[in-house]
Write a protein that holds these residues in place. Sequence first.
Motif, PDB file in Angstrom:
ATOM      1  N   ILE A 540       0.842  -1.203   0.000  1.00  0.00           N
ATOM      2  CA  ILE A 540       0.000   0.000   0.000  1.00  0.00           C
ATOM      3  C   ILE A 540       0.875   1.251   0.000  1.00  0.00           C
ATOM      4  O   ILE A 540       0.611   2.205  -0.746  1.00  0.00           O
ATOM      5  CB  ILE A 540      -0.942  -0.001   1.214  1.00  0.00           C
ATOM      6  CG1 ILE A 540      -1.918  -1.174   1.128  1.00  0.00           C
ATOM      7  CG2 ILE A 540      -1.697   1.327   1.313  1.00  0.00           C
ATOM      8  CD1 ILE A 540      -2.710  -1.400   2.416  1.00  0.00           C
ATOM      9  N   ALA A 541       1.915   1.226   0.823  1.00  0.00           N
ATOM     10  CA  ALA A 541       2.821   2.378   0.868  1.00  0.00           C
ATOM     11  C   ALA A 541       3.453   2.627  -0.494  1.00  0.00           C
ATOM     12  O   ALA A 541       3.539   3.768  -0.966  1.00  0.00           O
ATOM     13  CB  ALA A 541       3.898   2.162   1.924  1.00  0.00           C
ATOM     14  N   ARG A 542       3.870   1.543  -1.159  1.00  0.00           N
ATOM     15  CA  ARG A 542       4.465   1.701  -2.495  1.00  0.00           C
ATOM     16  C   ARG A 542       3.452   2.273  -3.481  1.00  0.00           C
ATOM     17  O   ARG A 542       3.790   3.111  -4.321  1.00  0.00           O
ATOM     18  CB  ARG A 542       4.968   0.352  -3.005  1.00  0.00           C
ATOM     19  CG  ARG A 542       6.160  -0.188  -2.241  1.00  0.00           C
ATOM     20  CD  ARG A 542       6.737  -1.427  -2.924  1.00  0.00           C
ATOM     21  NE  ARG A 542       7.641  -2.132  -2.016  1.00  0.00           N
ATOM     22  CZ  ARG A 542       7.304  -3.234  -1.332  1.00  0.00           C
ATOM     23  NH1 ARG A 542       6.093  -3.756  -1.492  1.00  0.00           N
ATOM     24  NH2 ARG A 542       8.172  -3.791  -0.516  1.00  0.00           N
ATOM     25  N   SER A 543       2.216   1.831  -3.360  1.00  0.00           N
ATOM     26  CA  SER A 543       1.191   2.308  -4.304  1.00  0.00           C
ATOM     27  C   SER A 543       0.910   3.794  -4.114  1.00  0.00           C
ATOM     28  O   SER A 543       0.490   4.467  -5.060  1.00  0.00           O
ATOM     29  CB  SER A 543      -0.095   1.501  -4.122  1.00  0.00           C
ATOM     30  OG  SER A 543      -0.755   1.834  -2.900  1.00  0.00           O
ATOM     31  N   ILE A 544       1.125   4.309  -2.919  1.00  0.00           N
ATOM     32  CA  ILE A 544       0.963   5.747  -2.668  1.00  0.00           C
ATOM     33  C   ILE A 544       2.186   6.512  -3.163  1.00  0.00           C
ATOM     34  O   ILE A 544       2.074   7.503  -3.884  1.00  0.00           O
ATOM     35  CB  ILE A 544       0.722   6.006  -1.162  1.00  0.00           C
ATOM     36  CG1 ILE A 544      -0.631   5.431  -0.729  1.00  0.00           C
ATOM     37  CG2 ILE A 544       0.789   7.499  -0.859  1.00  0.00           C
ATOM     38  CD1 ILE A 544      -0.879   5.485   0.768  1.00  0.00           C
ATOM     39  N   PHE A 545       3.361   6.007  -2.805  1.00  0.00           N
ATOM     40  CA  PHE A 545       4.589   6.730  -3.148  1.00  0.00           C
ATOM     41  C   PHE A 545       4.860   6.749  -4.653  1.00  0.00           C
ATOM     42  O   PHE A 545       5.563   7.635  -5.150  1.00  0.00           O
ATOM     43  CB  PHE A 545       5.784   6.110  -2.420  1.00  0.00           C
ATOM     44  CG  PHE A 545       5.806   6.383  -0.933  1.00  0.00           C
ATOM     45  CD1 PHE A 545       5.219   7.521  -0.409  1.00  0.00           C
ATOM     46  CD2 PHE A 545       6.405   5.491  -0.062  1.00  0.00           C
ATOM     47  CE1 PHE A 545       5.237   7.774   0.961  1.00  0.00           C
ATOM     48  CE2 PHE A 545       6.437   5.724   1.311  1.00  0.00           C
ATOM     49  CZ  PHE A 545       5.843   6.866   1.815  1.00  0.00           C
ATOM     50  N   GLU A 546       4.304   5.798  -5.386  1.00  0.00           N
ATOM     51  CA  GLU A 546       4.568   5.770  -6.824  1.00  0.00           C
ATOM     52  C   GLU A 546       3.689   6.749  -7.608  1.00  0.00           C
ATOM     53  O   GLU A 546       3.945   7.006  -8.787  1.00  0.00           O
ATOM     54  CB  GLU A 546       4.361   4.360  -7.366  1.00  0.00           C
ATOM     55  CG  GLU A 546       2.919   3.901  -7.412  1.00  0.00           C
ATOM     56  CD  GLU A 546       2.745   2.457  -7.849  1.00  0.00           C
ATOM     57  OE1 GLU A 546       1.609   2.030  -8.066  1.00  0.00           O
ATOM     58  OE2 GLU A 546       3.774   1.744  -7.969  1.00  0.00           O
ATOM     59  N   LEU A 547       2.686   7.330  -6.959  1.00  0.00           N
ATOM     60  CA  LEU A 547       1.825   8.285  -7.652  1.00  0.00           C
ATOM     61  C   LEU A 547       2.630   9.536  -7.999  1.00  0.00           C
ATOM     62  O   LEU A 547       3.401  10.040  -7.166  1.00  0.00           O
ATOM     63  CB  LEU A 547       0.624   8.645  -6.776  1.00  0.00           C
ATOM     64  CG  LEU A 547      -0.346   7.488  -6.492  1.00  0.00           C
ATOM     65  CD1 LEU A 547      -1.383   7.897  -5.460  1.00  0.00           C
ATOM     66  CD2 LEU A 547      -1.014   7.029  -7.784  1.00  0.00           C
ATOM     67  N   PRO A 548       2.477  10.078  -9.187  1.00  0.00           N
ATOM     68  CA  PRO A 548       3.356  11.163  -9.643  1.00  0.00           C
ATOM     69  C   PRO A 548       3.187  12.464  -8.868  1.00  0.00           C
ATOM     70  O   PRO A 548       4.078  13.312  -8.892  1.00  0.00           O
ATOM     71  CB  PRO A 548       2.952  11.343 -11.111  1.00  0.00           C
ATOM     72  CG  PRO A 548       1.571  10.789 -11.201  1.00  0.00           C
ATOM     73  CD  PRO A 548       1.515   9.669 -10.226  1.00  0.00           C
ATOM     74  N   TYR A 549       2.075  12.647  -8.185  1.00  0.00           N
ATOM     75  CA  TYR A 549       1.845  13.889  -7.443  1.00  0.00           C
ATOM     76  C   TYR A 549       2.152  13.740  -5.960  1.00  0.00           C
ATOM     77  O   TYR A 549       1.873  14.640  -5.173  1.00  0.00           O
ATOM     78  CB  TYR A 549       0.396  14.360  -7.645  1.00  0.00           C
ATOM     79  CG  TYR A 549      -0.587  13.253  -7.900  1.00  0.00           C
ATOM     80  CD1 TYR A 549      -1.159  12.540  -6.865  1.00  0.00           C
ATOM     81  CD2 TYR A 549      -0.901  12.888  -9.209  1.00  0.00           C
ATOM     82  CE1 TYR A 549      -2.039  11.498  -7.099  1.00  0.00           C
ATOM     83  CE2 TYR A 549      -1.782  11.838  -9.464  1.00  0.00           C
ATOM     84  CZ  TYR A 549      -2.349  11.147  -8.404  1.00  0.00           C
ATOM     85  OH  TYR A 549      -3.204  10.103  -8.647  1.00  0.00           O
ATOM     86  N   VAL A 550       2.717  12.591  -5.550  1.00  0.00           N
ATOM     87  CA  VAL A 550       3.063  12.342  -4.147  1.00  0.00           C
ATOM     88  C   VAL A 550       4.561  12.465  -3.963  1.00  0.00           C
ATOM     89  O   VAL A 550       5.345  11.829  -4.677  1.00  0.00           O
ATOM     90  CB  VAL A 550       2.603  10.938  -3.700  1.00  0.00           C
ATOM     91  CG1 VAL A 550       3.105  10.633  -2.286  1.00  0.00           C
ATOM     92  CG2 VAL A 550       1.088  10.839  -3.745  1.00  0.00           C
ATOM     93  N   GLU A 551       4.983  13.317  -3.026  1.00  0.00           N
ATOM     94  CA  GLU A 551       6.387  13.326  -2.638  1.00  0.00           C
ATOM     95  C   GLU A 551       6.526  12.590  -1.305  1.00  0.00           C
ATOM     96  O   GLU A 551       5.577  12.503  -0.519  1.00  0.00           O
ATOM     97  CB  GLU A 551       6.961  14.746  -2.573  1.00  0.00           C
ATOM     98  CG  GLU A 551       6.561  15.587  -1.402  1.00  0.00           C
ATOM     99  CD  GLU A 551       7.352  16.894  -1.345  1.00  0.00           C
ATOM    100  OE1 GLU A 551       8.234  17.131  -2.184  1.00  0.00           O
ATOM    101  OE2 GLU A 551       7.073  17.687  -0.419  1.00  0.00           O
ATOM    102  N   VAL A 552       7.719  12.071  -1.070  1.00  0.00           N
ATOM    103  CA  VAL A 552       7.923  11.072  -0.031  1.00  0.00           C
ATOM    104  C   VAL A 552       8.543  11.694   1.211  1.00  0.00           C
ATOM    105  O   VAL A 552       9.497  12.483   1.134  1.00  0.00           O
ATOM    106  CB  VAL A 552       8.824   9.945  -0.549  1.00  0.00           C
ATOM    107  CG1 VAL A 552       8.994   8.855   0.504  1.00  0.00           C
ATOM    108  CG2 VAL A 552       8.249   9.365  -1.840  1.00  0.00           C
ATOM    109  N   ALA A 553       7.994  11.303   2.370  1.00  0.00           N
ATOM    110  CA  ALA A 553       8.513  11.789   3.651  1.00  0.00           C
ATOM    111  C   ALA A 553       8.553  10.646   4.647  1.00  0.00           C
ATOM    112  O   ALA A 553       7.889   9.611   4.482  1.00  0.00           O
ATOM    113  CB  ALA A 553       7.647  12.926   4.186  1.00  0.00           C
ATOM    114  N   SER A 554       9.311  10.835   5.711  1.00  0.00           N
ATOM    115  CA  SER A 554       9.338   9.912   6.830  1.00  0.00           C
ATOM    116  C   SER A 554       8.643  10.548   8.027  1.00  0.00           C
ATOM    117  O   SER A 554       8.784  11.751   8.268  1.00  0.00           O
ATOM    118  CB  SER A 554      10.781   9.571   7.215  1.00  0.00           C
ATOM    119  OG  SER A 554      10.811   8.956   8.496  1.00  0.00           O
ATOM    120  N   HIS A 555       7.913   9.720   8.763  1.00  0.00           N
ATOM    121  CA  HIS A 555       7.337  10.161  10.040  1.00  0.00           C
ATOM    122  C   HIS A 555       7.988   9.379  11.175  1.00  0.00           C
ATOM    123  O   HIS A 555       7.330   9.017  12.145  1.00  0.00           O
ATOM    124  CB  HIS A 555       5.822   9.981  10.032  1.00  0.00           C
ATOM    125  CG  HIS A 555       5.103  10.760  11.095  1.00  0.00           C
ATOM    126  ND1 HIS A 555       5.374  12.081  11.363  1.00  0.00           N
ATOM    127  CD2 HIS A 555       4.123  10.399  11.978  1.00  0.00           C
ATOM    128  CE1 HIS A 555       4.588  12.499  12.337  1.00  0.00           C
ATOM    129  NE2 HIS A 555       3.834  11.495  12.736  1.00  0.00           N
TER     130      HIS A 555
END
Length: 903
Positions: A540-555
């Motif tokens: 699920i995380a990969r499916s979110i991060f692979e979207l072109p309008y999503v930038e990646v962060a750590s919490h």
Amino acid sequence: MKYILWLLLLVSAQLLAKPVNNSIAFYYSAPMPLAEMTFYSRVVVQPEFVTEHELNWFKERNIAVYAYLSIGESYKKSDYSLTTNPNWNSYISDLTSKQWQQQLNSSAVILKERGFSGLFLDTLDSYQLLDNERYDKLAQQAGLVSIIKDLSLVFKKQLVLNRGFELLPSLQNLATDLVAEGLFSHFNPLDNSYKFTTENDQAWLTAQLKKAQSLGFNVQVIDYAKPDKRLVMAEKIIASGFSAWVTDGHLQTWGTSTISPVPRRVLIPYNSDLKPLIYSTVHLKLATLIEYLGYIPDYIDIAKRELPLVDPSLHAGIVSWTNMGGFYSPSVINWLEASLGTVPQLVVGELPQSAKLLAALGVETLNSSPPGPYELNYLAPWLKGESSSSPAITKPYLLKLAPEATTLIDIKAADGSTVVQSAKTKYGAVIVAPWLIDTLPMEGSNWVIDPLTLLTKAMGLPTILAPDTTTESGRRMLTMHIDGDGFTSIAHFEGSPYAAEVIRDDIIKPYKLPITSSIIQADIEPGGIHAKHSKKLEKIARSIFELPYVEVASHTYSHPYFWTALSGRKEIDKEDTDYGFHLDVPGYDTISLEKEITGTINYINERLVPKGKKTVLMLWSGDATPGPDALKIARNAGVLNVNGGNTDVNGDNPSLSHISPIARPEGDLLYQIYAPILNENVYTNLWHGPFYGFKRLTETFEITEKPYRLKPYTIYYHFYSGEVPAGLDALKHNIDYVLQRPNTPVYLSHYAKIAKDFYFSALAKNSKGDWLFSSKKIRTLRIPSDFDIANISQSDGVLGVTQQGDYVHTIEGISRISFDHSQKDIAPYLASANVVIDTWQVNGPVSFKAWIPATLDLVNAHSCQFISHMGKSYKGITRGKLTHFKLPAGEFLGYLNCTGVAK
């Protein structure tokens, strides 16, 4: 072919967009005025005052840093010392000494390895002070030439010479520049005085400088004057044919060249031994308004460093706000007294025991105490704040008005006498508690006085152009980001999906807006809290991060709740908490900052993101109060950082006292960037309900827009907003609210870069009165209402100005904003757009990013059209002066063609 032509035009436009000041800036003090230095391509500094991160900062901005190196003198007596120089209490060195030559060369190699671009060679003429009968000056000259040859090899000729006129023919191919002091004025170090240079000496020095120019050296003059005389003297130097730098005799204040600096720094002393900055009222409450006015809160921790020399070229004022009597040590009082008349001062809250300082600011201590009770007698109408009633007056400060002062607040005693509580003079203002912020049970806090007029009308801060962190291309920015909490929560929807799936499918994918998403590593990793479901959760995380309008962060790794304890600012007993120090991760008992930050960034980059993406942000967890160690680790990991702050203002208490500043400094160029507006936690009673409470975010949007735009649109939430329909509905409500209004969507990282650059942008003015603005990331200046509208045709590096004249759009580098309307403003320019502009040139290349269909409003553009690099054209619709253009979403590369308008 069209694309190649566009690239060529783009390069030429970028070159034209970066004017360079030819002068070399000199500064021999610390800390470095980094923002102001961005107006110059070369700076000379004392190498011991520059840190590694400052050198990297200069390198990122293509600013060459030259290290000061004394060739002919040393402050330490040694075997190669020949005699003393009484003017500077230094020792003249033997230039023929191999030991001295080797020491200089070794110093140069070390400076080169540290990252310096060149050397400024001083005291080249010191050998001339030697006794002719005792010392062979020809041998000294030969030694000097040999030294400079060696240094030239180390730095590949990037040397600036201080005088050395008699040897210039021998040094012609060893250095690029020559500097000389004292063309029109000089400094006497014995009595710290400035003297005018005689006409004969001027003529002699001018001849030497012209000779240096004829030999191919770039020539600059350093002269000395008080701040208000510097620009005139610099213009005189320039008229003589040389570059200029006019400063103080010790080069410890910021100087003037073709431009005069506009001071933006407000000095704020505090004592971290008494109270950390993060908990101080001046930071939490007043700094927000200081920043809104365009000024930089320059915090001075007196527990860790000495109070600085107050420089009116850099410093706009001093604010001293404390509620602790122990703050005012003799050194602080002496510093404040010595600074009277240099810059305006504001003393707030507890008063220092200094009759001189208080009298200068308008108050004196009463000899006898008038009886209570007391009641408000007078409060200057322009100073009245948000509070509808006067604060409780239980133990007032017993003061009277000093001569030549103006009362701002006074109270009446039982015997009819008046007691002053606030006053102003030409030196600034004083205001005592409780006439600042009134805190009421269950109602929050309110400003008793107006903090903006306190800073401007009472204290005396001038009105300036304000670098802006809320607006892009003339429209209020929109940022969206998600903390990883609730990623694994089971949502109350058909099929019992994870909350992360609901947010992905109902928010992220449908809106396709730039959004920053994060995860908590221990929540989804193999061997973590939900180890049995890790495979699905990571998918699920990969499916979110692979979207072109999503930038990646750590919490983070385990979601630490108390960063304030990790930083050592406050002790917290684990037994006193409801949920420990972090999530209950199997086998993880002691928090490791490296694991929480670097470790989780590596985990995300290695397991969760597609090729070409990486983690760009650290979103702080829990109380979101990281200390310097955590911020350093994040910086070393190459990520930005956001979260924290306390902007939670709503309609129940629409007070400016509930709006946080942009960021908090932690030393060594470290900043924690605060979340512009807080998340749904504060609107939903810590997610205990009502779950629709986040709809009240729109109240925050409205309060932070009028009367002052203080924050961008920010929709900041957790994955658990997808647990229930009410939470999901609130998210959609907030996003739809923003999309119905003018906005420019940007990534949170875009905002974070702009926010940090607020503290590294600078203003200046030239002799014509034009304003100059230097910034790497900020593209917007807010124009105060008492300014005229900018004339774009007469400006440089400016894309346009809003129709209301309140925001001007600039380009990267240095912009010149003119308010001269002697010539009509007829050239096409941008009024506003919902895009982030990279390149803009009328009848030249244009490039921008549009996350939603682009709308651009231009003035004087009825004959204009946008033409993409593929040849498709887009014409606008003109109504009055405004022409409205619509273009597709996505990256636009092309031209702005305007017939009948010169390039």
